[in-house]
Design a protein around this motif. Sequence first.
Motif, PDB file in Angstrom:
ATOM      1  N   TYR A 176       0.884  -1.103   0.142  1.00  0.00           N
ATOM      2  CA  TYR A 176       0.043   0.053  -0.008  1.00  0.00           C
ATOM      3  C   TYR A 176       0.958   1.312   0.108  1.00  0.00           C
ATOM      4  N   GLY A 177       0.380   2.434  -0.712  1.00  0.00           N
ATOM      5  CA  GLY A 177       1.310   3.382  -0.764  1.00  0.00           C
ATOM      6  C   GLY A 177       2.160   3.551  -1.910  1.00  0.00           C
ATOM      7  N   TYR A 178       2.417   2.483  -2.741  1.00  0.00           N
ATOM      8  CA  TYR A 178       3.163   2.390  -3.981  1.00  0.00           C
ATOM      9  C   TYR A 178       2.470   1.686  -5.139  1.00  0.00           C
ATOM     10  N   GLN A 179       1.080   1.981  -5.292  1.00  0.00           N
ATOM     11  CA  GLN A 179       0.237   1.570  -6.252  1.00  0.00           C
ATOM     12  C   GLN A 179      -0.253   2.477  -7.290  1.00  0.00           C
ATOM     13  N   SER A 180       0.453   3.444  -7.322  1.00  0.00           N
ATOM     14  CA  SER A 180       0.103   4.619  -8.315  1.00  0.00           C
ATOM     15  C   SER A 180       1.004   4.687  -9.389  1.00  0.00           C
ATOM     16  N   ILE A 181       0.364   5.082 -10.541  1.00  0.00           N
ATOM     17  CA  ILE A 181       1.126   4.987 -11.892  1.00  0.00           C
ATOM     18  C   ILE A 181       1.675   6.506 -11.966  1.00  0.00           C
ATOM     19  N   LEU A 182       1.359   7.447 -11.145  1.00  0.00           N
ATOM     20  CA  LEU A 182       1.681   8.934 -11.245  1.00  0.00           C
ATOM     21  C   LEU A 182       2.778   8.895 -10.422  1.00  0.00           C
ATOM     22  N   LYS A 183       2.949   8.562  -8.987  1.00  0.00           N
ATOM     23  CA  LYS A 183       3.670   8.802  -7.966  1.00  0.00           C
ATOM     24  C   LYS A 183       4.373   7.652  -7.485  1.00  0.00           C
ATOM     25  N   GLN A 184       5.905   7.850  -7.079  1.00  0.00           N
ATOM     26  CA  GLN A 184       6.421   6.529  -6.634  1.00  0.00           C
ATOM     27  C   GLN A 184       6.029   6.224  -5.254  1.00  0.00           C
ATOM     28  N   SER A 185       5.180   6.924  -4.478  1.00  0.00           N
ATOM     29  CA  SER A 185       4.797   6.666  -3.144  1.00  0.00           C
ATOM     30  C   SER A 185       3.788   7.807  -2.969  1.00  0.00           C
ATOM     31  N   ILE A 186       2.995   7.554  -1.876  1.00  0.00           N
ATOM     32  CA  ILE A 186       2.009   8.510  -1.546  1.00  0.00           C
ATOM     33  C   ILE A 186       2.726   9.534  -0.836  1.00  0.00           C
ATOM     34  N   SER A 187       3.924   9.577  -0.502  1.00  0.00           N
ATOM     35  CA  SER A 187       4.502  10.657   0.358  1.00  0.00           C
ATOM     36  C   SER A 187       4.931  11.722  -0.875  1.00  0.00           C
ATOM     37  N   SER A 188       5.045  11.395  -2.245  1.00  0.00           N
ATOM     38  CA  SER A 188       5.461  12.180  -3.229  1.00  0.00           C
ATOM     39  C   SER A 188       4.385  13.352  -3.328  1.00  0.00           C
ATOM     40  N   GLU A 189       5.156  14.475  -3.399  1.00  0.00           N
ATOM     41  CA  GLU A 189       4.236  15.866  -3.632  1.00  0.00           C
ATOM     42  C   GLU A 189       3.701  15.892  -5.145  1.00  0.00           C
ATOM     43  N   GLU A 190       4.560  15.631  -6.086  1.00  0.00           N
ATOM     44  CA  GLU A 190       4.267  15.731  -7.558  1.00  0.00           C
ATOM     45  C   GLU A 190       4.142  14.212  -8.179  1.00  0.00           C
ATOM     46  N   ASP A 191       3.631  14.302  -9.335  1.00  0.00           N
ATOM     47  CA  ASP A 191       3.642  13.087 -10.109  1.00  0.00           C
ATOM     48  C   ASP A 191       4.973  12.890 -10.851  1.00  0.00           C
ATOM     49  N   ASP A 192       5.929  12.259 -10.089  1.00  0.00           N
ATOM     50  CA  ASP A 192       7.254  12.081 -10.453  1.00  0.00           C
ATOM     51  C   ASP A 192       7.517  10.741 -11.142  1.00  0.00           C
ATOM     52  N   MET A 193       6.526  10.012 -11.645  1.00  0.00           N
ATOM     53  CA  MET A 193       6.626   9.027 -12.409  1.00  0.00           C
ATOM     54  C   MET A 193       5.972   9.175 -13.769  1.00  0.00           C
ATOM     55  N   VAL A 194       5.652  10.372 -13.903  1.00  0.00           N
ATOM     56  CA  VAL A 194       4.995  10.754 -15.480  1.00  0.00           C
ATOM     57  C   VAL A 194       6.134  11.147 -16.203  1.00  0.00           C
ATOM     58  N   PRO A 195       6.432  10.601 -17.453  1.00  0.00           N
ATOM     59  CA  PRO A 195       7.395  11.139 -18.311  1.00  0.00           C
ATOM     60  C   PRO A 195       6.942  12.386 -19.132  1.00  0.00           C
ATOM     61  N   GLN A 196       8.039  13.278 -19.085  1.00  0.00           N
ATOM     62  CA  GLN A 196       7.626  14.664 -19.588  1.00  0.00           C
ATOM     63  C   GLN A 196       8.695  15.023 -20.952  1.00  0.00           C
ATOM     64  N   PRO A 197       8.473  15.715 -21.607  1.00  0.00           N
ATOM     65  CA  PRO A 197       9.364  16.009 -22.693  1.00  0.00           C
ATOM     66  C   PRO A 197      10.466  16.999 -22.450  1.00  0.00           C
ATOM     67  N   HIS A 198      11.760  16.865 -22.899  1.00  0.00           N
ATOM     68  CA  HIS A 198      12.616  17.825 -22.050  1.00  0.00           C
ATOM     69  C   HIS A 198      12.942  18.983 -23.055  1.00  0.00           C
ATOM     70  N   LEU A 199      12.466  20.025 -22.553  1.00  0.00           N
ATOM     71  CA  LEU A 199      12.310  21.313 -23.382  1.00  0.00           C
ATOM     72  C   LEU A 199      13.756  21.932 -23.423  1.00  0.00           C
ATOM     73  N   ASP A 200      14.552  21.298 -22.716  1.00  0.00           N
ATOM     74  CA  ASP A 200      16.136  21.899 -22.615  1.00  0.00           C
ATOM     75  C   ASP A 200      16.800  21.345 -23.778  1.00  0.00           C
ATOM     76  N   THR A 201      16.357  20.560 -24.703  1.00  0.00           N
ATOM     77  CA  THR A 201      16.952  19.946 -25.716  1.00  0.00           C
ATOM     78  C   THR A 201      17.467  20.837 -26.673  1.00  0.00           C
ATOM     79  N   TYR A 202      18.550  20.714 -27.272  1.00  0.00           N
ATOM     80  CA  TYR A 202      19.018  21.647 -28.294  1.00  0.00           C
ATOM     81  C   TYR A 202      18.495  21.285 -29.865  1.00  0.00           C
ATOM     82  N   VAL A 203      18.111  22.347 -30.311  1.00  0.00           N
ATOM     83  CA  VAL A 203      17.499  22.061 -31.834  1.00  0.00           C
ATOM     84  C   VAL A 203      18.095  22.925 -32.581  1.00  0.00           C
TER      85      VAL A 203
END
Length: 250
Positions: A176-203
Amino acid sequence: MASSSEGLGLGFGSEDVDPSIAMTTDVELLKRAWRNEKAAPEILQFQHELVQRSREQVQLMTITVQMQLNIFTAFDLAVKTFCGGMMFKEETVEDFEQNGADPLTVSVYQMDLDRMQFLLRSYLRIRLQKIVKYAIHISKSEAWSRLSEQEQKFAKRCMDDMEKHLNQSVLSRLPYGYQSILKQSISSEEDDMVPQPHLDTYVFCKSRTPLGALQIADGEDPMDVLADFLYLFHYKSIRSFVESGQVDLF
């Protein structure tokens, strides 16, 4: 200016426009949208009108090629192949001449058709790949409005299928507490399991008009961005110019 369906000889307007000429502008616009989508780390605004016109032009060019190849002869060969188990034999130049079709004209129309189909399919495929990779992030950000209606339905199915698969294979077996697809645990304040695009990429990018002095990065002096010069910048520093169409990516 992009050509419209009224000028393509589709029965809605002028019929004296050569389809290959009318399609040239939209091919360049589609190539530009394809390059931008391919180089950008995030999903861009869906080009609905351009895609719709491109699909209409593909249909028009397909009909044109079929007419040049004598559709009735092709249909008769297809029937024989289906019924008699014959292998399809590619027609030669002599066959085209006997059917009254100019081989050069057929080749030009076919190349235009292949080029448009490749750009259109690749453009849509790149967007689907980004949706699959960043579906959850897209659904929770302003990027959701950049998707077409069909892409939004696809993204919802992706998220539903992924959540169902992860719950059945992994998450249901975790404490219990580790069953989210969005957060590593219920103690995480943000959705740290959600992949995001890297806007710092050089283009690599090129401005269509002079942009003047731009602050490209923190702590660096402004740089004069001139038209038609190739630059290498962080994507996030030119993001707004890409969205407005002032800068093209490469």
